[in-house]
Motif scaffolding. Structure first.
Motif, PDB file in Angstrom:
ATOM      1  N   TYR A 273      -0.164 -15.129  31.715  1.00 60.27           N
ATOM      2  CA  TYR A 273       0.593 -14.374  30.720  1.00 60.27           C
ATOM      3  C   TYR A 273       0.551 -15.081  29.366  1.00 60.27           C
ATOM      4  O   TYR A 273       0.330 -14.449  28.322  1.00 60.27           O
ATOM      5  CB  TYR A 273       2.037 -14.208  31.196  1.00 60.27           C
ATOM      6  N   LEU A 274       0.765 -16.386  29.373  1.00 61.30           N
ATOM      7  CA  LEU A 274       0.742 -17.141  28.125  1.00 61.30           C
ATOM      8  C   LEU A 274      -0.652 -17.154  27.510  1.00 61.30           C
ATOM      9  O   LEU A 274      -0.808 -17.164  26.287  1.00 61.30           O
ATOM     10  CB  LEU A 274       1.226 -18.576  28.373  1.00 61.30           C
ATOM     11  N   GLN A 275      -1.676 -17.152  28.344  1.00 63.71           N
ATOM     12  CA  GLN A 275      -3.049 -17.195  27.842  1.00 63.71           C
ATOM     13  C   GLN A 275      -3.478 -15.878  27.204  1.00 63.71           C
ATOM     14  O   GLN A 275      -4.283 -15.879  26.269  1.00 63.71           O
ATOM     15  CB  GLN A 275      -4.020 -17.526  28.985  1.00 63.71           C
ATOM     16  N   HIS A 276      -2.970 -14.762  27.703  1.00 64.93           N
ATOM     17  CA  HIS A 276      -3.537 -13.464  27.332  1.00 64.93           C
ATOM     18  C   HIS A 276      -2.644 -12.597  26.454  1.00 64.93           C
ATOM     19  O   HIS A 276      -3.072 -11.517  26.048  1.00 64.93           O
ATOM     20  CB  HIS A 276      -3.883 -12.669  28.595  1.00 64.93           C
ATOM     21  N   THR A 277      -1.422 -13.014  26.159  1.00 63.90           N
ATOM     22  CA  THR A 277      -0.506 -12.116  25.447  1.00 63.90           C
ATOM     23  C   THR A 277       0.052 -12.720  24.166  1.00 63.90           C
ATOM     24  O   THR A 277       1.014 -12.191  23.620  1.00 63.90           O
ATOM     25  CB  THR A 277       0.669 -11.716  26.365  1.00 63.90           C
TER      26      THR A 277
END
Length: 283
Positions: A273-277
């Motif tokens: 989630y942190l990587q993609h949003t």
């Protein structure tokens, strides 16, 4: 820094304060280098796969996981309240961290990074992911397409942002501190199984898509047999857990296996989630 301590950055730029704008988009234009140039700059030995080294990481993780299991089932029942509750909490956190490492090793098997032998990688990855209730081949193929189409609004497989016209009516009610806490809680606990089963937050298909459906739109005809195999692996582990629950009780299975698995899923979703949003990520 190069030879003799020379620096290519002008001194005036060293004293400039960095700009912190979380909403500023990172560059989306083509970089002045290619992927092949990056690979050539990395020493060749970094690309060598080693079976003994790969198995050493796996064996260490499994030994630690079994040690935590042994401690939890042997000594925690001997403790009195509230120490037994604190011990279970500590076990869940520690076991969840270790099993996340096991999950990552299975993930690397899906990328053919465990060894030089594809069948060995698939065998190890299938066993490990099935134990963690992940359909190995199903996710391997969708995840491979994710890497090929990252941040594409049309072809990416997961964490695809919706245009304003498709945002649900109730989303505005979640845009508050309590709503965000509820959204994060649901995402971290149920997000991973919901994505596997119902393609939640995944790419939009013209019909229902699921990682458990061999005839779904995610997969082509050459991949369908392996999707069946993935389902068999997950259902076999689920049946084993059912038999354990019948023999030792549902509470035992939840405490020893279920809660650590929730923590694994939470770590997995949180990391991705942190990587993609991030707001600065271009799509």
């Amino acid at each position: 820094m190069g030879a003799g301590g020379r620096m290519s950055i002008p001194p005036s730029e060293l004293h400039q304060k960095p700009q912190h704008d979380p909403l500023r988009r990172v560059p989306a234009s083509k970089p002045p280098f290619t992927l092949s140039q990056i690979k050539k700059s990395i020493p060749p030995h970094c690309f060598n796969r080693s079976i003994p080294r790969s198995f050493s990481y796996l064996v260490v993780d499994l030994i630690i996981a079994f040690a935590f299991y042994h401690l939890s089932t042997t000594y925690i029942p001997l403790l009195t309240s509230p120490f037994n509750h604190l011990a279970w909490l500590l076990y869940w956190l520690c076991q969840g961290c270790v099993l996340t490492g096991v999950w990552v090793i299975a993930h690397e098997c899906g990328h053919h990074a465990f060894s030089d032998h594809q069948r060995l990688d698939d065998t190890v990855g299938f066993i490990l992911h099935s134990f963690l209730l992940v359909p190995y081949f199903s996710w391997k193929y969708s995840h491979r397409r994710h890497h090929s189409n990252t941040v594409s609004l049309e072809r990416d497989e997961v964490f695809v942002p919706k245009p304003k016209s498709e945002i649900a009516w109730f989303s505005k009610h979640l845009n508050s501190p309590p709503g965000r806490v509820l959204s994060l809680l649901i995402t971290l606990t149920l997000g991973w199984p919901l994505y596997l089963a119902f393609n939640v937050s995944g790419r939009k298909y013209d019909r229902f898509a699921s990682h458990y459906d061999p005839y779904g739109p995610i997969y082509n005809d050459r991949e369908r047999l392996q999707i069946f195999v993935s389902d068999v692996g997950v259902f076999a582990v689920a049946y084993a857990l059912y038999r354990l629950a019948m023999a030792l009780g549902l509470a035992w299975v939840v405490k020893v296996y279920g809660v650590p698995l929730l923590i694994v899923n939470g770590f997995l979703v949180l990391i991705t989630y942190l990587q993609h949003t991030h707001p600065a990520l271009p799509h």
